[in-house]
Design a protein around this motif. Structure first.
Motif, PDB file in Angstrom:
ATOM      1  N   GLN A  90      12.747  17.276 -16.621  1.00 38.34           N
ATOM      2  CA  GLN A  90      14.209  17.479 -16.538  1.00 38.34           C
ATOM      3  C   GLN A  90      14.821  18.806 -16.175  1.00 38.34           C
ATOM      4  OE1 GLN A  90      14.916  15.199 -20.119  1.00 38.34           O
ATOM      5  NE2 GLN A  90      15.605  13.329 -18.912  1.00 38.34           N
ATOM      6  N   GLN A  91      14.080  19.484 -17.297  1.00 37.85           N
ATOM      7  CA  GLN A  91      14.539  21.169 -16.922  1.00 37.85           C
ATOM      8  C   GLN A  91      13.997  21.613 -15.879  1.00 37.85           C
ATOM      9  OE1 GLN A  91      13.054  23.471 -20.451  1.00 37.85           O
ATOM     10  NE2 GLN A  91      13.688  21.876 -21.994  1.00 37.85           N
ATOM     11  N   PHE A  92      12.837  21.514 -15.388  1.00 39.98           N
ATOM     12  CA  PHE A  92      12.254  21.756 -14.015  1.00 39.98           C
ATOM     13  C   PHE A  92      13.313  21.187 -12.838  1.00 39.98           C
ATOM     14  CE2 PHE A  92       9.307  21.332 -10.496  1.00 39.98           C
ATOM     15  CZ  PHE A  92       9.048  22.439 -10.409  1.00 39.98           C
ATOM     16  N   GLU A  93      13.400  20.118 -12.755  1.00 36.30           N
ATOM     17  CA  GLU A  93      14.428  19.524 -11.775  1.00 36.30           C
ATOM     18  C   GLU A  93      15.946  20.128 -11.952  1.00 36.30           C
ATOM     19  OE1 GLU A  93      13.981  15.358 -12.724  1.00 36.30           O
ATOM     20  OE2 GLU A  93      12.040  15.058 -11.617  1.00 36.30           O
ATOM     21  N   ALA A  94      16.162  20.152 -13.061  1.00 33.41           N
ATOM     22  CA  ALA A  94      17.778  20.943 -13.147  1.00 33.41           C
ATOM     23  C   ALA A  94      17.643  22.485 -12.576  1.00 33.41           C
ATOM     24  CB  ALA A  94      18.370  20.771 -14.691  1.00 33.41           C
ATOM     25  N   ALA A  95      16.507  23.093 -12.844  1.00 35.01           N
ATOM     26  CA  ALA A  95      16.522  24.195 -12.295  1.00 35.01           C
ATOM     27  C   ALA A  95      16.318  24.207 -10.883  1.00 35.01           C
ATOM     28  CB  ALA A  95      15.277  25.098 -13.188  1.00 35.01           C
ATOM     29  N   ALA A  96      15.442  23.320 -10.394  1.00 36.16           N
ATOM     30  CA  ALA A  96      15.549  23.284  -8.906  1.00 36.16           C
ATOM     31  C   ALA A  96      16.558  23.210  -8.281  1.00 36.16           C
ATOM     32  CB  ALA A  96      14.701  22.248  -8.734  1.00 36.16           C
ATOM     33  N   THR A  97      17.599  22.478  -8.730  1.00 34.22           N
ATOM     34  CA  THR A  97      18.925  22.195  -8.135  1.00 34.22           C
ATOM     35  C   THR A  97      19.585  23.430  -8.319  1.00 34.22           C
ATOM     36  OG1 THR A  97      18.716  19.737  -8.815  1.00 34.22           O
ATOM     37  CG2 THR A  97      20.989  20.677  -8.361  1.00 34.22           C
ATOM     38  N   ALA A  98      19.844  24.126  -9.627  1.00 40.39           N
ATOM     39  CA  ALA A  98      20.444  25.278  -9.701  1.00 40.39           C
ATOM     40  C   ALA A  98      20.122  26.614  -8.788  1.00 40.39           C
ATOM     41  CB  ALA A  98      20.413  25.755 -11.331  1.00 40.39           C
ATOM     42  N   SER A  99      18.615  26.381  -8.359  1.00 34.24           N
ATOM     43  CA  SER A  99      18.182  27.495  -7.886  1.00 34.24           C
ATOM     44  C   SER A  99      18.869  27.440  -6.298  1.00 34.24           C
ATOM     45  CB  SER A  99      16.800  27.476  -7.539  1.00 34.24           C
ATOM     46  OG  SER A  99      16.449  26.201  -6.545  1.00 34.24           O
ATOM     47  N   LYS A 100      19.416  26.422  -5.991  1.00 35.84           N
ATOM     48  CA  LYS A 100      20.135  26.304  -4.425  1.00 35.84           C
ATOM     49  C   LYS A 100      21.426  26.893  -4.438  1.00 35.84           C
ATOM     50  CE  LYS A 100      17.169  22.298  -3.401  1.00 35.84           C
ATOM     51  NZ  LYS A 100      16.978  21.067  -3.788  1.00 35.84           N
TER      52      LYS A 100
ATOM     53  N   GLN B 263       6.003  25.011 -14.136  1.00 40.19           N
ATOM     54  CA  GLN B 263       7.189  24.601 -14.351  1.00 40.19           C
ATOM     55  C   GLN B 263       8.023  25.423 -15.457  1.00 40.19           C
ATOM     56  OE1 GLN B 263       6.720  20.453 -15.515  1.00 40.19           O
ATOM     57  NE2 GLN B 263       6.241  19.788 -13.395  1.00 40.19           N
ATOM     58  N   GLN B 264       7.583  25.611 -16.643  1.00 42.98           N
ATOM     59  CA  GLN B 264       8.007  26.419 -17.531  1.00 42.98           C
ATOM     60  C   GLN B 264       8.328  28.051 -16.950  1.00 42.98           C
ATOM     61  OE1 GLN B 264       4.907  26.621 -20.495  1.00 42.98           O
ATOM     62  NE2 GLN B 264       5.847  24.837 -21.756  1.00 42.98           N
ATOM     63  N   GLU B 265       7.568  28.575 -16.069  1.00 40.56           N
ATOM     64  CA  GLU B 265       7.823  29.904 -15.588  1.00 40.56           C
ATOM     65  C   GLU B 265       8.911  29.813 -14.654  1.00 40.56           C
ATOM     66  OE1 GLU B 265       4.617  31.892 -14.337  1.00 40.56           O
ATOM     67  OE2 GLU B 265       3.075  31.368 -15.970  1.00 40.56           O
ATOM     68  N   TYR B 266       8.985  28.686 -13.777  1.00 42.20           N
ATOM     69  CA  TYR B 266      10.026  28.375 -12.765  1.00 42.20           C
ATOM     70  C   TYR B 266      11.286  28.251 -13.479  1.00 42.20           C
ATOM     71  CZ  TYR B 266      12.511  26.102  -8.902  1.00 42.20           C
ATOM     72  OH  TYR B 266      13.436  26.087  -7.958  1.00 42.20           O
ATOM     73  N   VAL B 267      11.444  27.418 -14.665  1.00 45.76           N
ATOM     74  CA  VAL B 267      12.791  27.242 -15.259  1.00 45.76           C
ATOM     75  C   VAL B 267      13.177  28.599 -15.907  1.00 45.76           C
ATOM     76  CG1 VAL B 267      13.711  26.288 -17.381  1.00 45.76           C
ATOM     77  CG2 VAL B 267      12.191  24.851 -15.997  1.00 45.76           C
TER      78      VAL B 267
END
Length: 86
Positions: free
Chosen positions: A5-15, A73-77
């Protein structure tokens, strides 16, 4: 919130970052995202020698070979969180 969920939220936030990251950071985001969603690189390298963007993306993802999806995923977040604060 679990890691996915954190990863998906970060992917959205990155945009929606306030500033566009530099090319090196964009490659890092891309490669961590691909490693976090698909694992090790699973495509052939680009065949067009003049497609520098595709080549750079492929090489950035290839460098992460062996890194677990969870670690990527952790590094991406962490990276997106850092970029949001910048």
């Amino acid at each position: 919130m679990d890691l996915l969920q954190q990863f998906e939220a970060a992917a959205t936030a990155s945009k929606t970052l306030s500033q566009k990251p530099d090319n090196e950071t964009l490659l890092q985001l891309y490669s961590l995202y691909k490693q976090g969603t698909e694992g090790d690189v699973n495509t052939d390298p680009p065949t067009n020698l003049f497609d520098f963007v595709a080549k750079a993306k492929y090489e950035a993802w290839q460098k992460l070979k062996g890194k677990s999806k969870e670690e990527a995923q952790q590094e991406y977040v962490a990276l997106v969180t850092r970029l949001k604060g910048a």
